[in-house]
Motif scaffolding. Structure first.
Motif, PDB file in Angstrom:
ATOM      1  N   ILE A 169       0.995  -1.246  -0.080  1.00  0.00           N
ATOM      2  CA  ILE A 169       0.241  -0.190  -0.104  1.00  0.00           C
ATOM      3  C   ILE A 169       0.862   1.227   0.081  1.00  0.00           C
ATOM      4  O   ILE A 169       0.353   2.124  -0.855  1.00  0.00           O
ATOM      5  N   VAL A 170       1.985   1.300   0.835  1.00  0.00           N
ATOM      6  CA  VAL A 170       2.777   2.370   0.839  1.00  0.00           C
ATOM      7  C   VAL A 170       3.498   2.670  -0.393  1.00  0.00           C
ATOM      8  O   VAL A 170       3.724   3.651  -0.691  1.00  0.00           O
ATOM      9  N   TRP A 229       0.846   3.538  -3.535  1.00  0.00           N
ATOM     10  CA  TRP A 229       0.094   4.459  -3.240  1.00  0.00           C
ATOM     11  C   TRP A 229      -0.116   5.543  -4.198  1.00  0.00           C
ATOM     12  O   TRP A 229      -1.076   5.967  -4.742  1.00  0.00           O
ATOM     13  N   LYS A 230       1.010   6.444  -4.523  1.00  0.00           N
ATOM     14  CA  LYS A 230       0.952   7.347  -5.556  1.00  0.00           C
ATOM     15  C   LYS A 230       0.791   7.034  -6.667  1.00  0.00           C
ATOM     16  O   LYS A 230       0.069   7.569  -7.628  1.00  0.00           O
ATOM     17  N   TRP A 289      -0.926   4.189  -7.678  1.00  0.00           N
ATOM     18  CA  TRP A 289      -2.323   4.036  -7.498  1.00  0.00           C
ATOM     19  C   TRP A 289      -3.452   5.018  -7.678  1.00  0.00           C
ATOM     20  O   TRP A 289      -4.549   5.077  -8.282  1.00  0.00           O
ATOM     21  N   CYS A 290      -2.966   6.368  -7.009  1.00  0.00           N
ATOM     22  CA  CYS A 290      -3.625   7.648  -7.075  1.00  0.00           C
ATOM     23  C   CYS A 290      -3.606   8.148  -8.618  1.00  0.00           C
ATOM     24  O   CYS A 290      -4.690   8.728  -9.036  1.00  0.00           O
ATOM     25  N   GLU A 306       1.155  -3.457 -10.980  1.00  0.00           N
ATOM     26  CA  GLU A 306       0.374  -2.858 -10.016  1.00  0.00           C
ATOM     27  C   GLU A 306      -0.933  -3.559  -9.679  1.00  0.00           C
ATOM     28  O   GLU A 306      -1.448  -3.577  -8.671  1.00  0.00           O
TER      29      GLU A 306
END
Length: 280
Positions: free
Chosen positions: A59-60, A63-64, A66-67, A192
């Motif tokens: 997740i960490v 995160w960018k 996926w955003c 991803e």
């Protein structure tokens, strides 16, 4: 378990979980070398908590990314969420059906049989590792594609992920990324999506193992079933350590995947399968 054993298992899990080399197989071999029982409920709980640590690392790390892709717009979110749901649903269908077939064929529908009883089978683990290695090598030889996800590719990836569930050694990330590459999906997109599926799949697995451990503890010591709480301490330590190791492994995986070194992981899996046979 002592702290040193937990540290070793956490590093092995964190490094191997996010590389396509089957973390479960590596952790189980490490447990055997240290004289631990991989099929014991407390050990399967530790394994799941180690998976939890690497889930947070995923997740960490992503995160960018996926955003920028999954959450860039309402339409992008809906389409990507649909692919995740489709793949996860087919994973459940294939995985549960395969577990029932294994229970019928291997255990003769014995009421006390659980899929975790197979985790200590070194030959089965070695075959699964070799199969994952071959799949990775074959996918690495295909021409790199630039396609995006589709319903068809999500179905294929989900089905292959379902095949991985009962078998320790059949790397989930290796199999799903390789399936994505075989479908012509870009390397980054396949990576991803594979780890997005992992984040969705991990919580139900954790819940199942917690319930399994609670039942085992209650049956063994009914008057002290509350001692379950004390088993979480070592597992939580392992979770934190696997989180740190997982972040480092993800950087390694992404770099090698983009540099065209994907096949090296396949070669490693085949060599590791021979080591598992020797250790077992």
């Amino acid at each position: 378990m002592d702290l040193l054993q937990i540290l070793i298992l956490a590093i092995v899990q964190g490094a191997a979980e996010l590389l396509p080399i089957s973390s479960s197989a590596h952790v189980i071999v490490a447990e055997k070398l240290m004289g631990l029982d991989p099929t014991a409920p407390d050990m399967t709980l530790l394994l799941v908590m180690l998976h939890t640590g690497t889930m947070f690392a995923v997740i960490v790390y992503f995160w960018k990314s996926w955003c920028a892709s999954y959450f860039s717009s309402a339409q992008a979110f809906r389409s990507n969420a649909a692919y995740v749901v489709i793949a996860t649903a087919i994973t459940g269908v294939v995985g549960l059906a395969l577990m029932e077939i294994i229970k019928h064929v291997v255990a003769g529908n014995a009421p006390g049989f659980e899929i975790e009883h197979l985790f200590g089978n070194s030959r089965l683990m070695a075959v699964a590792l070799a199969a994952a290695g071959v799949l990775i090598i074959v996918s690495s030889r295909l021409r790199q594609g630039d396609k995006d996800l589709s319903v068809r590719s999500a179905l294929w990836i989900g089905a292959v992920q379902g095949l991985c569930l009962p078998f320790r050694g059949f790397s989930r990330s290796g199999a799903t990324i390789s399936t994505g590459l075989a479908q012509g999906i870009s390397r980054r997109r396949a990576e991803e999506f594979s780890f997005a599926l992992a984040v969705v799949l991990t919580p139900p697995v954790i819940a199942r193992e917690v319930l399994r451990l609670y039942k085992a503890q209650a049956a063994a010591v009914p008057a002290h079933s509350g001692e379950l709480f004390h088993l979480f301490g070592p597992s939580l330590v392992g979770m934190v350590l696997s989180f740190l190791a997982g972040l480092a492994a993800l950087r390694w995986l992404s770099r090698w995947l983009e540099q065209g070194r994907w096949h090296i992981f396949g070669v490693y899996c085949i060599v590791a399968s021979l080591v598992v046979l020797w250790v077992g």
